[in-house]
Design a protein around this motif. Structure first.
Motif, PDB file in Angstrom:
ATOM      1  N   GLY A  71       0.866  -1.260  -0.141  1.00  0.00           N
ATOM      2  CA  GLY A  71       0.068  -0.036   0.017  1.00  0.00           C
ATOM      3  C   GLY A  71       0.904   1.283   0.313  1.00  0.00           C
ATOM      4  N   VAL A  72       1.987   1.057   0.729  1.00  0.00           N
ATOM      5  CA  VAL A  72       2.667   2.389   1.048  1.00  0.00           C
ATOM      6  C   VAL A  72       3.468   2.750  -0.383  1.00  0.00           C
ATOM      7  CG1 VAL A  72       4.907   3.433   1.932  1.00  0.00           C
ATOM      8  CG2 VAL A  72       2.994   2.402   3.350  1.00  0.00           C
ATOM      9  N   THR A  73       4.141   1.741  -1.269  1.00  0.00           N
ATOM     10  CA  THR A  73       4.692   1.726  -2.417  1.00  0.00           C
ATOM     11  C   THR A  73       3.648   2.177  -3.341  1.00  0.00           C
ATOM     12  OG1 THR A  73       6.104  -0.315  -1.763  1.00  0.00           O
ATOM     13  CG2 THR A  73       5.988   0.433  -3.958  1.00  0.00           C
ATOM     14  N   MET A  74       2.261   1.728  -3.406  1.00  0.00           N
ATOM     15  CA  MET A  74       1.392   2.074  -4.418  1.00  0.00           C
ATOM     16  C   MET A  74       1.263   3.710  -4.255  1.00  0.00           C
ATOM     17  SD  MET A  74       0.344  -0.365  -6.612  1.00  0.00           S
ATOM     18  CE  MET A  74      -1.082  -0.054  -6.992  1.00  0.00           C
ATOM     19  N   LEU A  75       0.841   4.048  -3.206  1.00  0.00           N
ATOM     20  CA  LEU A  75       0.704   5.493  -2.653  1.00  0.00           C
ATOM     21  C   LEU A  75       1.877   6.183  -3.215  1.00  0.00           C
ATOM     22  CD1 LEU A  75      -0.842   5.245   0.782  1.00  0.00           C
ATOM     23  CD2 LEU A  75      -2.138   5.413  -1.615  1.00  0.00           C
ATOM     24  N   ALA A  76       3.112   5.843  -3.098  1.00  0.00           N
ATOM     25  CA  ALA A  76       3.994   6.646  -3.446  1.00  0.00           C
ATOM     26  C   ALA A  76       4.529   6.690  -4.722  1.00  0.00           C
ATOM     27  CB  ALA A  76       5.414   5.808  -2.710  1.00  0.00           C
ATOM     28  N   VAL A  77       4.040   5.665  -5.736  1.00  0.00           N
ATOM     29  CA  VAL A  77       3.885   5.803  -7.033  1.00  0.00           C
ATOM     30  C   VAL A  77       2.903   6.555  -7.778  1.00  0.00           C
ATOM     31  CG1 VAL A  77       3.993   4.446  -9.204  1.00  0.00           C
ATOM     32  CG2 VAL A  77       5.352   3.784  -7.339  1.00  0.00           C
ATOM     33  N   SER A  78       1.649   6.390  -7.092  1.00  0.00           N
ATOM     34  CA  SER A  78       0.107   6.792  -7.610  1.00  0.00           C
ATOM     35  C   SER A  78       0.155   8.530  -7.318  1.00  0.00           C
ATOM     36  CB  SER A  78      -0.682   6.256  -6.831  1.00  0.00           C
ATOM     37  OG  SER A  78      -0.871   5.070  -6.966  1.00  0.00           O
ATOM     38  N   ILE A  79       0.690   8.908  -6.263  1.00  0.00           N
ATOM     39  CA  ILE A  79       0.413  10.500  -6.012  1.00  0.00           C
ATOM     40  C   ILE A  79       1.085  11.087  -6.892  1.00  0.00           C
ATOM     41  CG2 ILE A  79       0.734  12.247  -4.183  1.00  0.00           C
ATOM     42  CD1 ILE A  79      -0.032  10.014  -2.267  1.00  0.00           C
ATOM     43  N   PRO A  80       2.412  11.034  -7.246  1.00  0.00           N
ATOM     44  CA  PRO A  80       3.192  11.772  -8.211  1.00  0.00           C
ATOM     45  C   PRO A  80       2.569  11.941  -9.685  1.00  0.00           C
ATOM     46  CG  PRO A  80       4.809  10.747  -7.134  1.00  0.00           C
ATOM     47  CD  PRO A  80       3.416   9.940  -6.731  1.00  0.00           C
TER      48      PRO A  80
ATOM     49  N   ARG B  56      -3.259  10.195 -14.868  1.00  0.00           N
ATOM     50  CA  ARG B  56      -4.014  10.405 -13.577  1.00  0.00           C
ATOM     51  C   ARG B  56      -4.954   9.380 -13.478  1.00  0.00           C
ATOM     52  NH1 ARG B  56      -4.370  16.589 -14.913  1.00  0.00           N
ATOM     53  NH2 ARG B  56      -2.658  17.247 -13.637  1.00  0.00           N
ATOM     54  N   ALA B  57      -5.580   8.688 -14.117  1.00  0.00           N
ATOM     55  CA  ALA B  57      -6.373   7.553 -14.178  1.00  0.00           C
ATOM     56  C   ALA B  57      -5.660   6.315 -13.836  1.00  0.00           C
ATOM     57  CB  ALA B  57      -7.405   7.306 -15.684  1.00  0.00           C
ATOM     58  N   PHE B  58      -4.520   6.086 -13.899  1.00  0.00           N
ATOM     59  CA  PHE B  58      -3.866   5.123 -13.303  1.00  0.00           C
ATOM     60  C   PHE B  58      -3.378   5.502 -12.141  1.00  0.00           C
ATOM     61  CE2 PHE B  58      -2.469   3.615 -17.934  1.00  0.00           C
ATOM     62  CZ  PHE B  58      -3.275   2.532 -17.766  1.00  0.00           C
ATOM     63  N   GLY B  59      -2.879   6.655 -11.915  1.00  0.00           N
ATOM     64  CA  GLY B  59      -2.787   7.171 -10.440  1.00  0.00           C
ATOM     65  C   GLY B  59      -3.817   6.938  -9.552  1.00  0.00           C
ATOM     66  N   VAL B  60      -5.100   7.463 -10.099  1.00  0.00           N
ATOM     67  CA  VAL B  60      -6.202   7.130  -8.992  1.00  0.00           C
ATOM     68  C   VAL B  60      -6.463   5.763  -8.791  1.00  0.00           C
ATOM     69  CG1 VAL B  60      -8.836   7.145  -9.074  1.00  0.00           C
ATOM     70  CG2 VAL B  60      -7.332   9.451  -9.593  1.00  0.00           C
ATOM     71  N   VAL B  61      -6.511   5.133  -9.614  1.00  0.00           N
ATOM     72  CA  VAL B  61      -6.701   3.414  -9.435  1.00  0.00           C
ATOM     73  C   VAL B  61      -5.452   2.957  -8.311  1.00  0.00           C
ATOM     74  CG1 VAL B  61      -6.371   1.015 -10.608  1.00  0.00           C
ATOM     75  CG2 VAL B  61      -7.822   2.860 -11.660  1.00  0.00           C
ATOM     76  N   GLY B  62      -4.116   3.302  -8.664  1.00  0.00           N
ATOM     77  CA  GLY B  62      -3.183   2.903  -7.753  1.00  0.00           C
ATOM     78  C   GLY B  62      -3.468   3.477  -6.315  1.00  0.00           C
ATOM     79  N   LEU B  63      -3.895   4.809  -6.218  1.00  0.00           N
ATOM     80  CA  LEU B  63      -4.284   5.092  -4.840  1.00  0.00           C
ATOM     81  C   LEU B  63      -5.396   4.666  -4.288  1.00  0.00           C
ATOM     82  CD1 LEU B  63      -3.381   7.908  -3.335  1.00  0.00           C
ATOM     83  CD2 LEU B  63      -5.592   8.677  -4.218  1.00  0.00           C
ATOM     84  N   ILE B  64      -6.275   4.181  -5.053  1.00  0.00           N
ATOM     85  CA  ILE B  64      -7.391   3.276  -4.377  1.00  0.00           C
ATOM     86  C   ILE B  64      -6.949   1.999  -3.823  1.00  0.00           C
ATOM     87  CG2 ILE B  64      -9.956   1.847  -4.795  1.00  0.00           C
ATOM     88  CD1 ILE B  64     -10.289   4.330  -6.631  1.00  0.00           C
ATOM     89  N   ILE B  65      -5.990   1.373  -4.833  1.00  0.00           N
ATOM     90  CA  ILE B  65      -5.548  -0.082  -4.392  1.00  0.00           C
ATOM     91  C   ILE B  65      -4.586  -0.056  -3.306  1.00  0.00           C
ATOM     92  CG2 ILE B  65      -4.281  -1.959  -5.364  1.00  0.00           C
ATOM     93  CD1 ILE B  65      -5.180  -1.496  -8.085  1.00  0.00           C
TER      94      ILE B  65
ATOM     95  N   SER C   5      -4.549   2.432  -0.886  1.00  0.00           N
ATOM     96  CA  SER C   5      -5.411   2.649   0.199  1.00  0.00           C
ATOM     97  C   SER C   5      -5.999   1.358   0.894  1.00  0.00           C
ATOM     98  CB  SER C   5      -6.277   3.607   0.169  1.00  0.00           C
ATOM     99  OG  SER C   5      -5.734   4.829  -0.168  1.00  0.00           O
ATOM    100  N   LEU C   6      -6.566   0.703   0.200  1.00  0.00           N
ATOM    101  CA  LEU C   6      -7.137  -0.507   0.582  1.00  0.00           C
ATOM    102  C   LEU C   6      -6.418  -1.479   1.059  1.00  0.00           C
ATOM    103  CD1 LEU C   6      -9.786  -0.939  -2.410  1.00  0.00           C
ATOM    104  CD2 LEU C   6     -10.272  -0.608  -0.011  1.00  0.00           C
ATOM    105  N   SER C   7      -5.046  -1.617   0.293  1.00  0.00           N
ATOM    106  CA  SER C   7      -3.966  -2.582   0.887  1.00  0.00           C
ATOM    107  C   SER C   7      -3.676  -2.019   2.368  1.00  0.00           C
ATOM    108  CB  SER C   7      -2.837  -2.469  -0.013  1.00  0.00           C
ATOM    109  OG  SER C   7      -3.060  -3.300  -1.376  1.00  0.00           O
ATOM    110  N   ILE C   8      -3.469  -0.820   2.435  1.00  0.00           N
ATOM    111  CA  ILE C   8      -2.939  -0.294   3.939  1.00  0.00           C
ATOM    112  C   ILE C   8      -4.235  -0.650   4.864  1.00  0.00           C
ATOM    113  CG2 ILE C   8      -2.627   1.786   5.203  1.00  0.00           C
ATOM    114  CD1 ILE C   8      -0.990   2.734   2.827  1.00  0.00           C
ATOM    115  N   PHE C   9      -5.385  -0.247   4.379  1.00  0.00           N
ATOM    116  CA  PHE C   9      -6.782  -0.797   5.394  1.00  0.00           C
ATOM    117  C   PHE C   9      -6.749  -2.249   5.732  1.00  0.00           C
ATOM    118  CE2 PHE C   9     -10.936  -1.742   5.554  1.00  0.00           C
ATOM    119  CZ  PHE C   9     -11.411  -1.068   6.804  1.00  0.00           C
ATOM    120  N   TRP C  10      -6.323  -3.113   4.880  1.00  0.00           N
ATOM    121  CA  TRP C  10      -6.368  -4.505   4.718  1.00  0.00           C
ATOM    122  C   TRP C  10      -5.441  -5.077   5.844  1.00  0.00           C
ATOM    123  CZ3 TRP C  10      -7.983  -5.528  -0.734  1.00  0.00           C
ATOM    124  CH2 TRP C  10      -9.478  -5.441  -0.836  1.00  0.00           C
ATOM    125  N   GLY C  11      -4.185  -4.435   5.734  1.00  0.00           N
ATOM    126  CA  GLY C  11      -3.015  -4.695   6.454  1.00  0.00           C
ATOM    127  C   GLY C  11      -3.190  -4.156   8.063  1.00  0.00           C
ATOM    128  N   LEU C  12      -3.982  -3.027   8.131  1.00  0.00           N
ATOM    129  CA  LEU C  12      -4.027  -2.794   9.850  1.00  0.00           C
ATOM    130  C   LEU C  12      -4.958  -3.783  10.256  1.00  0.00           C
ATOM    131  CD1 LEU C  12      -4.000   1.093   9.069  1.00  0.00           C
ATOM    132  CD2 LEU C  12      -2.177  -0.296   9.877  1.00  0.00           C
TER     133      LEU C  12
END
Length: 92
Positions: A12-21, A74-83, A85-92
């Protein structure tokens, strides 16, 4: 916390780091291939040898292979942001 949870959080952290830029500054990713092509054309015109047969002709005739629009990035970034976020949520 199991190993799977740690892996989901890391994913999740990796996906967020790639998606936000990709969402904030997609033009930096979008124009990279165009800049590389233009720089290579200038090198060849300045006298640099071609790395393969008819490289200059190919660079002038065809657009870069990977040349997505800002909207697509941007669309790929939004999809990555959702995935992510969900990965971090499920991991917690």
């Amino acid at each position: 916390m199991s190993d799977i949870d740690v892996l989901l959080i890391a994913l999740g952290v990796t996906m967020l780091a790639v998606s936000i830029p990709a969402i904030i500054r997609p033009n930096m990713l979008h124009k990279q291939s165009v800049r590389n092509r233009d720089a290579r054309l200038l090198e060849i015109e300045a006298g640099a040898p071609e790395t393969y047969f008819e490289e200059k002709r190919e660079l002038e005739a065809y657009t870069p292979r990977y040349n997505p629009s800002n909207r697509t990035l941007r669309a790929f970034g939004v999809v990555g942001l959702i995935i992510g976020s969900l990965s971090i949520f499920w991991g917690l």
